[in-house]
Motif scaffolding. Structure first.
Motif, PDB file in Angstrom:
ATOM      1  N   PHE A  25       0.856  -1.185   0.000  1.00  0.00           N
ATOM      2  CA  PHE A  25       0.000   0.000   0.000  1.00  0.00           C
ATOM      3  C   PHE A  25       0.888   1.229   0.000  1.00  0.00           C
ATOM      4  N   ASP A  26       0.607   2.171  -0.917  1.00  0.00           N
ATOM      5  CA  ASP A  26       1.465   3.350  -1.010  1.00  0.00           C
ATOM      6  C   ASP A  26       0.762   4.444  -1.800  1.00  0.00           C
ATOM      7  N   THR A  27       1.381   5.625  -1.841  1.00  0.00           N
ATOM      8  CA  THR A  27       0.861   6.733  -2.645  1.00  0.00           C
ATOM      9  C   THR A  27       1.566   6.806  -3.991  1.00  0.00           C
ATOM     10  N   VAL A  28       2.416   5.835  -4.294  1.00  0.00           N
ATOM     11  CA  VAL A  28       3.086   5.753  -5.593  1.00  0.00           C
ATOM     12  C   VAL A  28       2.785   4.400  -6.226  1.00  0.00           C
ATOM     13  N   SER A  29       2.825   4.374  -7.550  1.00  0.00           N
ATOM     14  CA  SER A  29       2.585   3.134  -8.288  1.00  0.00           C
ATOM     15  C   SER A  29       3.852   2.734  -9.029  1.00  0.00           C
ATOM     16  N   PRO A  30       4.272   1.489  -8.907  1.00  0.00           N
ATOM     17  CA  PRO A  30       3.646   0.412  -8.135  1.00  0.00           C
ATOM     18  C   PRO A  30       3.943   0.549  -6.642  1.00  0.00           C
ATOM     19  N   PRO A  31       3.011   0.116  -5.803  1.00  0.00           N
ATOM     20  CA  PRO A  31       3.227   0.219  -4.364  1.00  0.00           C
ATOM     21  C   PRO A  31       4.308  -0.762  -3.906  1.00  0.00           C
ATOM     22  N   ALA A  32       5.377  -0.248  -3.323  1.00  0.00           N
ATOM     23  CA  ALA A  32       6.498  -1.089  -2.882  1.00  0.00           C
ATOM     24  C   ALA A  32       6.534  -1.256  -1.366  1.00  0.00           C
ATOM     25  N   ASN A  33       5.667  -0.557  -0.664  1.00  0.00           N
ATOM     26  CA  ASN A  33       5.657  -0.579   0.791  1.00  0.00           C
ATOM     27  C   ASN A  33       4.769  -1.714   1.299  1.00  0.00           C
ATOM     28  N   LYS A  34       5.392  -2.818   1.788  1.00  0.00           N
ATOM     29  CA  LYS A  34       4.601  -3.916   2.354  1.00  0.00           C
ATOM     30  C   LYS A  34       4.173  -3.520   3.754  1.00  0.00           C
ATOM     31  N   VAL A  35       2.863  -3.381   3.961  1.00  0.00           N
ATOM     32  CA  VAL A  35       2.362  -2.914   5.247  1.00  0.00           C
ATOM     33  C   VAL A  35       2.033  -4.050   6.207  1.00  0.00           C
ATOM     34  N   THR A  36       1.782  -5.257   5.679  1.00  0.00           N
ATOM     35  CA  THR A  36       1.501  -6.387   6.559  1.00  0.00           C
ATOM     36  C   THR A  36       1.534  -7.687   5.778  1.00  0.00           C
ATOM     37  N   THR A  37       1.652  -8.765   6.521  1.00  0.00           N
ATOM     38  CA  THR A  37       1.386 -10.108   6.019  1.00  0.00           C
ATOM     39  C   THR A  37       0.276 -10.647   6.900  1.00  0.00           C
ATOM     40  N   THR A  38      -0.805 -11.126   6.282  1.00  0.00           N
ATOM     41  CA  THR A  38      -1.973 -11.548   7.043  1.00  0.00           C
ATOM     42  C   THR A  38      -2.582 -12.806   6.438  1.00  0.00           C
ATOM     43  N   SER A  39      -3.315 -13.539   7.250  1.00  0.00           N
ATOM     44  CA  SER A  39      -4.070 -14.683   6.736  1.00  0.00           C
ATOM     45  C   SER A  39      -5.516 -14.287   6.449  1.00  0.00           C
ATOM     46  N   ASN A  40      -5.874 -13.062   6.807  1.00  0.00           N
ATOM     47  CA  ASN A  40      -7.223 -12.554   6.533  1.00  0.00           C
ATOM     48  C   ASN A  40      -7.306 -12.021   5.112  1.00  0.00           C
ATOM     49  N   SER A  41      -8.510 -11.848   4.606  1.00  0.00           N
ATOM     50  CA  SER A  41      -8.693 -11.287   3.264  1.00  0.00           C
ATOM     51  C   SER A  41      -9.184  -9.839   3.340  1.00  0.00           C
ATOM     52  N   ASN A  42      -8.768  -9.142   4.399  1.00  0.00           N
ATOM     53  CA  ASN A  42      -9.041  -7.713   4.522  1.00  0.00           C
ATOM     54  C   ASN A  42      -8.013  -7.110   5.469  1.00  0.00           C
ATOM     55  N   PHE A  43      -7.813  -5.803   5.335  1.00  0.00           N
ATOM     56  CA  PHE A  43      -6.858  -5.096   6.180  1.00  0.00           C
ATOM     57  C   PHE A  43      -7.220  -3.617   6.179  1.00  0.00           C
ATOM     58  N   SER A  44      -7.182  -2.991   7.350  1.00  0.00           N
ATOM     59  CA  SER A  44      -7.505  -1.566   7.453  1.00  0.00           C
ATOM     60  C   SER A  44      -6.241  -0.722   7.345  1.00  0.00           C
ATOM     61  N   GLY A  50      -7.254  14.142  -0.104  1.00  0.00           N
ATOM     62  CA  GLY A  50      -6.426  14.776  -1.107  1.00  0.00           C
ATOM     63  C   GLY A  50      -5.365  13.872  -1.710  1.00  0.00           C
ATOM     64  N   ASN A  51      -5.361  12.588  -1.356  1.00  0.00           N
ATOM     65  CA  ASN A  51      -4.347  11.660  -1.862  1.00  0.00           C
ATOM     66  C   ASN A  51      -4.950  10.555  -2.714  1.00  0.00           C
ATOM     67  N   THR A  52      -4.143  10.029  -3.611  1.00  0.00           N
ATOM     68  CA  THR A  52      -4.477   8.819  -4.367  1.00  0.00           C
ATOM     69  C   THR A  52      -3.613   7.699  -3.815  1.00  0.00           C
ATOM     70  N   TYR A  53      -4.221   6.537  -3.601  1.00  0.00           N
ATOM     71  CA  TYR A  53      -3.526   5.391  -3.016  1.00  0.00           C
ATOM     72  C   TYR A  53      -3.536   4.216  -3.991  1.00  0.00           C
ATOM     73  N   TYR A  54      -2.468   3.444  -3.947  1.00  0.00           N
ATOM     74  CA  TYR A  54      -2.309   2.263  -4.788  1.00  0.00           C
ATOM     75  C   TYR A  54      -2.063   1.065  -3.879  1.00  0.00           C
ATOM     76  N   TRP A  55      -2.643  -0.083  -4.253  1.00  0.00           N
ATOM     77  CA  TRP A  55      -2.434  -1.273  -3.449  1.00  0.00           C
ATOM     78  C   TRP A  55      -2.483  -2.527  -4.305  1.00  0.00           C
ATOM     79  N   ARG A  56      -1.829  -3.571  -3.813  1.00  0.00           N
ATOM     80  CA  ARG A  56      -1.836  -4.866  -4.475  1.00  0.00           C
ATOM     81  C   ARG A  56      -1.634  -5.940  -3.418  1.00  0.00           C
TER      82      ARG A  56
END
Length: 77
Positions: A25-44, A50-56
C-alpha cells in the motif's frame, strides 16, 4: 483529515492451500511498501484526504507459490 479504510479481496488457489497475503500500500505506483502479512482477506489502512492510493496483494501458498494481483487505486476527496 485522516480516516481508516478497509481493503478487501478474495484469494483463490486450486490446491486450497493459501497461507498468507502480503499487502502492499502506497501513494506511488507500483506500491512497494509492504504494510503487513496476514491470513485474513481484509486489512484496514489509514488514509488522508487529497491523496491517491495504490495497493496490491501477493498471495502465498504451502508450495511456496506466489501470485500478484493487479495494482488497484482509489482517491480520497
Amino acid at each position: 483529515a485522516t480516516t481508516s479504510v478497509s481493503l478487501q479481496w478474495t484469494g483463490e488457489d486450486v490446491d486450497n492451500d493459501i497461507t498468507a497475503y502480503d499487502v502492499y500500500f502506497d501513494t506511488v505506483s507500483p506500491p512497494a511498501n509492504k504494510v503487513t502479512t496476514t491470513s485474513n482477506s481484509n486489512f484496514s489502512v489509514t488514509v488522508s484526504s487529497g491523496n491517491t492510493y495504490y495497493w496490491r496483494i501477493v498471495t502465498k501458498d504451502d508450495q511456496n507459490n506466489n501470485s500478484e494481483s493487479q495494482i488497484l487505486q482509489f482517491s480520497v476527496e
